[in-house]
Write an enzyme that holds these catalytic residues in place. Structure first.
Site, mmCIF file in Angstrom:
data_model
loop_
_atom_site.group_PDB
_atom_site.id
_atom_site.type_symbol
_atom_site.label_atom_id
_atom_site.label_comp_id
_atom_site.label_asym_id
_atom_site.label_seq_id
_atom_site.Cartn_x
_atom_site.Cartn_y
_atom_site.Cartn_z
ATOM 1 N N GLU A 53 0.855 -1.184 0.000
ATOM 2 C CA GLU A 53 0.000 0.000 0.000
ATOM 3 C C GLU A 53 0.888 1.229 0.000
ATOM 4 O OE1 GLU A 53 -2.962 0.419 3.129
ATOM 5 O OE2 GLU A 53 -3.615 2.345 2.313
ATOM 6 N N ASN A 60 -4.459 4.775 -2.491
ATOM 7 C CA ASN A 60 -5.704 5.294 -1.915
ATOM 8 C C ASN A 60 -6.244 6.383 -2.833
ATOM 9 O OD1 ASN A 60 -5.927 4.055 0.923
ATOM 10 N ND2 ASN A 60 -3.777 4.691 0.755
ATOM 11 N N GLU A 119 -7.640 1.565 -3.716
ATOM 12 C CA GLU A 119 -8.406 1.412 -2.474
ATOM 13 C C GLU A 119 -9.390 2.569 -2.364
ATOM 14 O OE1 GLU A 119 -6.067 0.912 1.042
ATOM 15 O OE2 GLU A 119 -4.917 -0.773 0.225
ATOM 16 N N ASP A 172 -11.855 -0.175 1.266
ATOM 17 C CA ASP A 172 -11.011 0.161 2.419
ATOM 18 C C ASP A 172 -11.860 0.412 3.669
ATOM 19 O OD1 ASP A 172 -8.700 0.724 3.753
ATOM 20 O OD2 ASP A 172 -8.191 2.530 2.600
ATOM 21 N N GLU A 225 -6.333 -5.199 8.368
ATOM 22 C CA GLU A 225 -5.448 -4.047 8.598
ATOM 23 C C GLU A 225 -5.060 -3.980 10.070
ATOM 24 O OE1 GLU A 225 -7.888 -0.647 7.711
ATOM 25 O OE2 GLU A 225 -6.896 -0.359 5.793
HETATM 26 P P1 C2E Z 1 -5.599 3.896 5.446
HETATM 27 O O1 C2E Z 1 -5.829 3.849 3.982
HETATM 28 O O2 C2E Z 1 -6.523 3.118 6.279
HETATM 29 O O3 C2E Z 1 -4.114 3.503 5.658
HETATM 30 C C1 C2E Z 1 -3.714 2.669 6.694
HETATM 31 C C2 C2E Z 1 -3.249 3.484 7.825
HETATM 32 O O4 C2E Z 1 -3.003 2.624 8.930
HETATM 33 C C3 C2E Z 1 -1.917 4.155 7.538
HETATM 34 O O5 C2E Z 1 -1.900 5.353 8.244
HETATM 35 C C4 C2E Z 1 -0.910 3.177 8.152
HETATM 36 O O6 C2E Z 1 0.308 3.791 8.484
HETATM 37 C C5 C2E Z 1 -1.661 2.762 9.362
HETATM 38 N N1 C2E Z 1 -1.200 1.468 9.848
HETATM 39 C C6 C2E Z 1 -0.617 0.467 9.171
HETATM 40 N N2 C2E Z 1 -0.357 -0.576 9.979
HETATM 41 C C7 C2E Z 1 -0.807 -0.214 11.199
HETATM 42 C C8 C2E Z 1 -0.811 -0.862 12.483
HETATM 43 O O7 C2E Z 1 -0.384 -1.998 12.641
HETATM 44 N N3 C2E Z 1 -1.340 -0.198 13.517
HETATM 45 C C9 C2E Z 1 -1.828 1.062 13.352
HETATM 46 N N4 C2E Z 1 -2.310 1.677 14.417
HETATM 47 N N5 C2E Z 1 -1.853 1.706 12.173
HETATM 48 C C10 C2E Z 1 -1.332 1.062 11.118
HETATM 49 P P2 C2E Z 1 -1.358 6.625 7.578
HETATM 50 O O8 C2E Z 1 -0.235 6.322 6.689
HETATM 51 O O9 C2E Z 1 -1.200 7.599 8.665
HETATM 52 O O10 C2E Z 1 -2.536 7.054 6.662
HETATM 53 C C11 C2E Z 1 -3.733 7.461 7.200
HETATM 54 C C12 C2E Z 1 -4.750 7.578 6.160
HETATM 55 O O11 C2E Z 1 -4.410 8.618 5.253
HETATM 56 C C13 C2E Z 1 -4.868 6.365 5.294
HETATM 57 O O12 C2E Z 1 -5.641 5.421 5.937
HETATM 58 C C14 C2E Z 1 -5.493 6.912 4.059
HETATM 59 O O13 C2E Z 1 -6.878 7.011 4.228
HETATM 60 C C15 C2E Z 1 -4.915 8.289 4.000
HETATM 61 N N6 C2E Z 1 -3.855 8.352 3.029
HETATM 62 C C16 C2E Z 1 -2.543 8.098 3.172
HETATM 63 N N7 C2E Z 1 -1.905 8.284 2.008
HETATM 64 C C17 C2E Z 1 -2.828 8.660 1.092
HETATM 65 C C18 C2E Z 1 -2.807 9.004 -0.285
HETATM 66 O O14 C2E Z 1 -1.770 8.980 -0.957
HETATM 67 N N8 C2E Z 1 -3.990 9.338 -0.865
HETATM 68 C C19 C2E Z 1 -5.161 9.342 -0.175
HETATM 69 N N9 C2E Z 1 -6.264 9.683 -0.798
HETATM 70 N N10 C2E Z 1 -5.219 9.024 1.114
HETATM 71 C C20 C2E Z 1 -4.060 8.675 1.759
HETATM 72 CA CA CA Z 2 -7.712 1.450 5.867
HETATM 73 CA CA CA Z 3 -5.900 2.446 2.545
#
Ligand code: C2E
Ligand code: CA
Ligand code: CA
Length: 593
Positions: free
Chosen positions: A374, A429, A461, A491, A548
């Site tokens: 991802e 995403n 996603e 997602d 996840e």
């Molecule tokens: P998401 O799509 O649900 O991405 C998964 C989030 O869970 C990511 O947070 C990831 O770092 C985090 N995560 C992964 N493994 C674990 C774990 O074991 N425990 C916990 N507590 N968290 C974990 P992140 O990177 O902070 O991203 C947050 C959200 O931001 C993402 O949720 C997604 O909705 C959005 N996002 C991130 N990058 C992009 C992007 O390029 N485009 C768009 N549209 N949204 C993005």
């Molecule tokens: Ca997610």
């Molecule tokens: Ca995601």
């Protein structure tokens, strides 16, 4: 005005050969006659015999005896004043009375254009004619003055109508058409004026929570209704407040100085209560959250810009802490950045290509391979809290930067895959806004091709909210991509409004079970049940499953046991800047097996 308009007396005429006694007889018969006119054979006046002169001569000693049988020429004025009736009256008056060239003659003779006798007149008649003329002139003047007054009044009315229209137009341009509230510029002017008057007041900054989701789920009409409702409630709660919409879902309220120091806070809490009350839309009751920031003049800032920033920062802190009201507190808020500064910073970061893709492996539980990664956006220099993806992604979505950000991350991530020479699928995403752009599928397929990749190498996603907002458009876009070979994952499954309904409507390839259930499944029976039944249902529907947020071995074991297909989480690999560093997950899978 012509001389003809003077009162003319038809005085009798005599020829110069007639005798004075016949003139005497005329005067005797006509006691009011002023003069007798002497004319020649052609009836042209040649002399004038005024009554008083004539009688004076006759009354003198031997007068009558002396003159009676003499021709009138001996007693007449030989050069009487002769005025043609068509001579402009003013010229005559000026010549006769004002220049002093002639001796003023009281009686004069009027003639026609050929010089024929018409009558006599006198100074009194001239005066009368003059006065009459003046009266007419005055009457004319006064009526024209009246007309002028009326015209003036009409003009005045017209001007005031036009001014009102102009004011209206200015107002309209200073007002938000949707809510009728002021927009930013007049509100800031208002603040400046209060500051100039050194009048203490409170400024409350309001930002709605969940507005984007409401818009996405229930559509723009619901969003509009929410904004109108909030605007109405802002104005209803208290008199004397000034309200504005600063754009999007931001509002501001000025509360003038109140009796007590606590009043602004009490008012702001009431305001929060009023805004978050439910409202009706299309037969449903909807509710929206709000974050409020309160700043005081002059306590917190003495310049409008600083005050706005203070209220904004307090609001942002409220937002970070889950909504409600926060008062500006220098010791806490002074270090944080205002929203405007945030937007500037993010715009610059996107422009400077500072946003980086991080890769987090999604590991297949059977093959134990990280078959998907991802792609998660990172802003290395973004700082905290803005630099956290949740925050800057939300900001980018709201401010229309998300598309640029996506393509930047997309290109860099594809580069990363090529450089690392790793065979893996990349999962991106895609946000609601992008899905509603009808050209997204074509562009994505074109870019995939340009990066030297195949559609099968890419996964998209999407969240439920993105799908629900404009189901038809979103479904059409995803269908096109899916037909081309791009995989589609749903997602955050389980957190939305209508997950199950959505599964029926659209053939996804996989479901990502939200980490809120996964992380609790070993400690909470309910979460375990939800995950387990989701897996069963997905299997029936022919969907792959991804869990996840796997953070420990126990969760991993449990997921393997209940038949989850793929896992993702810190335990298997944190998001990392390069693909190579994410291979550790497979060893942990080995421990499961
Ligand atoms: P998401 O799509 O649900 O991405 C998964 C989030 O869970 C990511 O947070 C990831 O770092 C985090 N995560 C992964 N493994 C674990 C774990 O074991 N425990 C916990 N507590 N968290 C974990 P992140 O990177 O902070 O991203 C947050 C959200 O931001 C993402 O949720 C997604 O909705 C959005 N996002 C991130 N990058 C992009 C992007 O390029 N485009 C768009 N549209 N949204 C993005
Ligand atoms: Ca997610
Ligand atoms: Ca995601």
């Amino acid at each position: 005005m012509l001389a003809a308009e003077i009162e003319i007396e038809r005085a009798p005429v005599v020829t110069d050969e007639e005798l004075c006694k016949s003139v005497d007889e005329i005067f005797r018969n006509m006691p009011l006659l002023r003069a007798v006119v002497v004319v020649d054979n052609e009836m042209k006046p040649v002399g004038l015999i005024p009554r008083s002169d004539f009688l004076l001569q006759l009354s003198q000693r031997f007068g009558r005896a002396l003159y009676e049988n003499r021709p009138v020429a001996s007693l007449m004025q030989a050069e009487p004043l002769i005025v043609p009736v068509n001579e402009p009256f003013e010229d005559f008056v000026r010549a006769q009375f004002l220049t002093g060239e002639h001796e003023v003659q009281d009686i004069f003779v009027l003639t026609d254009d050929e010089g024929h006798y018409r009558g006599i007149s006198n100074g009194r008649a001239v005066m009368k004619a003059l006065l009459d003329a003046q009266k007419i002139l005055l009457a004319d003047l006064s009526s024209s003055r009246e007309q002028l007054v009326i015209a003036n009044e009409q003009l005045g009315q017209e001007v005031s109508v036009r001014r009102a229209a102009e004011r209206e137009a200015i107002n309209a341009s200073h007002r938000d058409p949707l809510t009728g509230l002021f927009n930013r510029a007049p509100m800031v002017r208002n603040i400046d004026e209060l500051i100039e008057d050194e009048a203490p007041f409170a400024l409350i900054f309001i930002d709605l929570d969940g507005f984007k989701t409401l818009n996405d789920v229930y559509g723009h009409l619901a969003g509009d209704e929410a904004l109108r409702t909030v605007a109405r409630r802002l104005g209803e709660l208290e008199e004397g407040v000034t309200c504005a919409r600063f754009g999007g879902d931001e509002f501001a309220v000025i509360l003038p100085k109140s009796a007590s120091a606590e009043a602004p806070e009490i008012y702001a809490r009431k305001l929060h209560g009023a805004i978050t009350e439910s409202f009706e839309f299309d037969g449903r009751y909807l509710r929206i959250g709000a974050s409020l920031g309160l700043a005081l003049y002059p306590d917190n800032a003495t310049l409008s810009n600083d005050l706005l920033q203070a209220a904004d920062m307090a609001m942002l802190r409220a937002k970070r802490e889950g909504g409600g009201l926060r008062k500006y507190d220098r010791s806490v808020d002074a270090g944080s950045t205002s929203r405007r500064a945030q937007l500037q910073a993010l715009t610059a970061a996107v422009g400077e290509q500072e946003i980086e893709p991080y890769f987090q492996p999604i590991v297949d539980l059977t093959t134990r391979q990280p078959i998907v990664h991802e792609v998660l956006a990172r802003w290395p220099s973004g700082g905290d809290p803005l630099g956290r993806p949740d925050n800057f992604i939300a900001l980018a979505e709201r401010e229309g930067l998300i598309d640029d950000l996506f393509w930047l991350v997309f290109a860099k991530a594809c580069n990363g895959v090529r450089r690392a020479e790793v065979r893996t699928r990349l999962a991106f995403n895609v946000s609601a806004r992008q899905l509603h752009n009808a050209s997204l599928p074509e562009r994505l397929l074109r870019e995939i091709d340009r990066q030297g990749l195949r559609p099968e190498d890419i996964e998209v996603e999407v969240t439920e909210t993105a799908m629900i907002a404009n189901e038809k458009l979103a479904a059409a876009a995803l269908r096109k991509l899916r037909q081309a070979g791009v995989q589609i994952a749903l997602d955050d499954f389980g957190t939305g409004f209508s997950s199950l309904a959505l599964l029926h409507k659209f053939p996804f390839d996989s479901l990502k079970i939200d980490h809120s259930f996964v992380s609790r499944m070993t400690s909470e029976r309910r979460s375990l049940d939800i995950v387990a039944s989701t897996l069963l249902m997905a299997e029936r529907l022919g969907l792959k499953t991804v869990a996840e947020g796997v953070e420990d071995q126990a969760t991993l074991d449990c997921l393997a046991e209940i038949g989850c297909n793929m896992v993702q989480g810190y335990y298997l690999g944190r998001p990392a800047p390069t693909l190579l560093q994410t291979a550790s997950g497979s060893q942990k899978i080995c421990q499961v097996a």
